[in-house]
Scaffold this motif. Structure first.
Motif, mmCIF file in Angstrom:
data_model
loop_
_atom_site.group_PDB
_atom_site.id
_atom_site.type_symbol
_atom_site.label_atom_id
_atom_site.label_comp_id
_atom_site.label_asym_id
_atom_site.label_seq_id
_atom_site.Cartn_x
_atom_site.Cartn_y
_atom_site.Cartn_z
ATOM 1 N N ALA A 162 -26.762 -48.743 -64.116
ATOM 2 C CA ALA A 162 -27.582 -49.097 -62.958
ATOM 3 C C ALA A 162 -29.036 -48.733 -63.213
ATOM 4 C CB ALA A 162 -27.074 -48.366 -61.714
ATOM 5 N N ARG A 163 -29.891 -49.296 -62.386
ATOM 6 C CA ARG A 163 -31.328 -48.982 -62.416
ATOM 7 C C ARG A 163 -31.706 -48.331 -61.098
ATOM 8 N NH1 ARG A 163 -34.324 -51.549 -66.345
ATOM 9 N NH2 ARG A 163 -33.186 -53.101 -67.547
ATOM 10 N N ALA A 164 -32.421 -47.236 -61.193
ATOM 11 C CA ALA A 164 -32.897 -46.556 -59.988
ATOM 12 C C ALA A 164 -33.952 -47.417 -59.311
ATOM 13 C CB ALA A 164 -33.474 -45.194 -60.345
ATOM 14 N N GLN A 165 -33.900 -47.457 -58.000
ATOM 15 C CA GLN A 165 -34.877 -48.198 -57.197
ATOM 16 C C GLN A 165 -35.940 -47.209 -56.719
ATOM 17 O OE1 GLN A 165 -34.042 -51.853 -56.279
ATOM 18 N NE2 GLN A 165 -33.184 -51.194 -58.242
ATOM 19 N N ARG A 166 -37.163 -47.418 -57.132
ATOM 20 C CA ARG A 166 -38.250 -46.509 -56.743
ATOM 21 C C ARG A 166 -38.736 -46.840 -55.334
ATOM 22 N NH1 ARG A 166 -40.751 -47.736 -62.441
ATOM 23 N NH2 ARG A 166 -39.695 -46.157 -63.691
ATOM 24 N N HIS A 167 -39.457 -45.894 -54.760
ATOM 25 C CA HIS A 167 -39.974 -46.072 -53.390
ATOM 26 C C HIS A 167 -40.943 -47.243 -53.282
ATOM 27 C CE1 HIS A 167 -38.025 -42.505 -51.900
ATOM 28 N NE2 HIS A 167 -38.476 -41.828 -52.943
ATOM 29 N N ASP B 235 -31.100 -37.316 -53.844
ATOM 30 C CA ASP B 235 -30.546 -38.614 -53.478
ATOM 31 C C ASP B 235 -31.201 -39.691 -54.339
ATOM 32 O OD1 ASP B 235 -29.289 -37.117 -51.580
ATOM 33 O OD2 ASP B 235 -30.263 -38.057 -49.862
ATOM 34 N N ILE B 236 -30.429 -40.752 -54.619
ATOM 35 C CA ILE B 236 -30.944 -41.819 -55.469
ATOM 36 C C ILE B 236 -30.460 -43.159 -54.952
ATOM 37 C CG2 ILE B 236 -29.001 -41.715 -57.078
ATOM 38 C CD1 ILE B 236 -31.073 -42.238 -59.330
ATOM 39 N N ARG B 237 -31.300 -44.148 -55.079
ATOM 40 C CA ARG B 237 -30.945 -45.522 -54.712
ATOM 41 C C ARG B 237 -30.840 -46.297 -56.012
ATOM 42 N NH1 ARG B 237 -34.344 -50.002 -51.680
ATOM 43 N NH2 ARG B 237 -32.615 -51.169 -50.791
ATOM 44 N N ILE B 238 -29.679 -46.941 -56.238
ATOM 45 C CA ILE B 238 -29.459 -47.647 -57.490
ATOM 46 C C ILE B 238 -29.047 -49.091 -57.249
ATOM 47 C CG2 ILE B 238 -28.860 -45.586 -58.826
ATOM 48 C CD1 ILE B 238 -25.884 -46.455 -58.539
ATOM 49 N N ARG B 239 -29.390 -49.946 -58.221
ATOM 50 C CA ARG B 239 -28.888 -51.326 -58.261
ATOM 51 C C ARG B 239 -27.960 -51.416 -59.456
ATOM 52 N NH1 ARG B 239 -29.821 -55.746 -61.141
ATOM 53 N NH2 ARG B 239 -31.718 -54.912 -62.059
ATOM 54 N N GLY C 8 -40.613 -50.060 -54.726
ATOM 55 C CA GLY C 8 -39.900 -51.313 -54.909
ATOM 56 C C GLY C 8 -39.651 -51.685 -56.363
ATOM 57 N N THR C 9 -40.227 -50.968 -57.288
ATOM 58 C CA THR C 9 -39.981 -51.243 -58.698
ATOM 59 C C THR C 9 -38.692 -50.560 -59.141
ATOM 60 O OG1 THR C 9 -41.279 -49.344 -59.442
ATOM 61 C CG2 THR C 9 -42.454 -51.447 -59.192
ATOM 62 N N GLU C 10 -38.206 -50.963 -60.304
ATOM 63 C CA GLU C 10 -36.983 -50.378 -60.836
ATOM 64 C C GLU C 10 -37.289 -49.490 -62.030
ATOM 65 O OE1 GLU C 10 -34.319 -53.595 -61.808
ATOM 66 O OE2 GLU C 10 -33.541 -53.598 -59.772
ATOM 67 N N GLY C 11 -36.512 -48.432 -62.145
ATOM 68 C CA GLY C 11 -36.617 -47.555 -63.292
ATOM 69 C C GLY C 11 -35.783 -48.091 -64.441
ATOM 70 N N PRO C 12 -35.722 -47.345 -65.538
ATOM 71 C CA PRO C 12 -34.914 -47.773 -66.681
ATOM 72 C C PRO C 12 -33.427 -47.733 -66.342
ATOM 73 C CG PRO C 12 -35.833 -45.587 -67.067
ATOM 74 C CD PRO C 12 -36.413 -46.079 -65.787
ATOM 75 N N GLU C 13 -32.659 -48.450 -67.132
ATOM 76 C CA GLU C 13 -31.226 -48.495 -66.926
ATOM 77 C C GLU C 13 -30.575 -47.236 -67.495
ATOM 78 O OE1 GLU C 13 -28.443 -52.228 -67.084
ATOM 79 O OE2 GLU C 13 -28.833 -51.490 -69.109
ATOM 80 N N TYR C 14 -29.673 -46.632 -66.718
ATOM 81 C CA TYR C 14 -28.930 -45.441 -67.127
ATOM 82 C C TYR C 14 -27.462 -45.628 -66.782
ATOM 83 C CZ TYR C 14 -33.293 -42.793 -67.575
ATOM 84 O OH TYR C 14 -34.536 -42.344 -67.951
ATOM 85 N N PHE C 15 -26.632 -44.755 -67.338
ATOM 86 C CA PHE C 15 -25.231 -44.675 -66.950
ATOM 87 C C PHE C 15 -25.107 -43.607 -65.877
ATOM 88 C CE2 PHE C 15 -24.774 -46.647 -71.070
ATOM 89 C CZ PHE C 15 -23.775 -47.561 -70.836
ATOM 90 N N TYR C 16 -24.349 -43.914 -64.831
ATOM 91 C CA TYR C 16 -24.115 -42.977 -63.742
ATOM 92 C C TYR C 16 -22.612 -42.814 -63.567
ATOM 93 C CZ TYR C 16 -28.971 -43.780 -62.437
ATOM 94 O OH TYR C 16 -30.340 -43.863 -62.446
#
Length: 92
Positions: A57-62, A33-37, A64-72
């Protein structure tokens, strides 16, 4: 009368800034599962989104920081069936 009972079409399905949690089965190459913005939605997403829509989108880490931008590539059905956890600007 029947049309009045049906929920209105929800296009665009997503807007920039929306935050969704997607199950592994709801996006391509999912590894859990993934949380994305959402950071970008194609202008013609409503025309192409019969089954899936490409989102940037950017994945939302546990923490509260964001990961790199990817295509989903996300299932439209999953996005339609859930409201965003945090709606982006302009969402009613």
């Amino acid at each position: 009368m029947e049309a009045e009972r049906r929920p209105p079409a929800r296009w665009p399905v997503v807007r920039v800034g929306d935050v969704f949690t997607l199950r592994q089965a709801d996006y391509c190459y999912g590894r859990g599962d993934i949380r994305i913005r959402v950071t970008a939605v194609p202008a013609n997403a409503d025309l192409l989104a019969l089954e899936g829509v490409h989102l940037r989108a950017r994945a939302q880490r546990h923490d509260g920081t964001e990961g790199p931008e990817y295509f989903y590539l996300c299932r439209v059905r999953a996005l339609r069936e859930s409201l965003p956890e945090r709606p982006g600007p302009g969402r009613e």
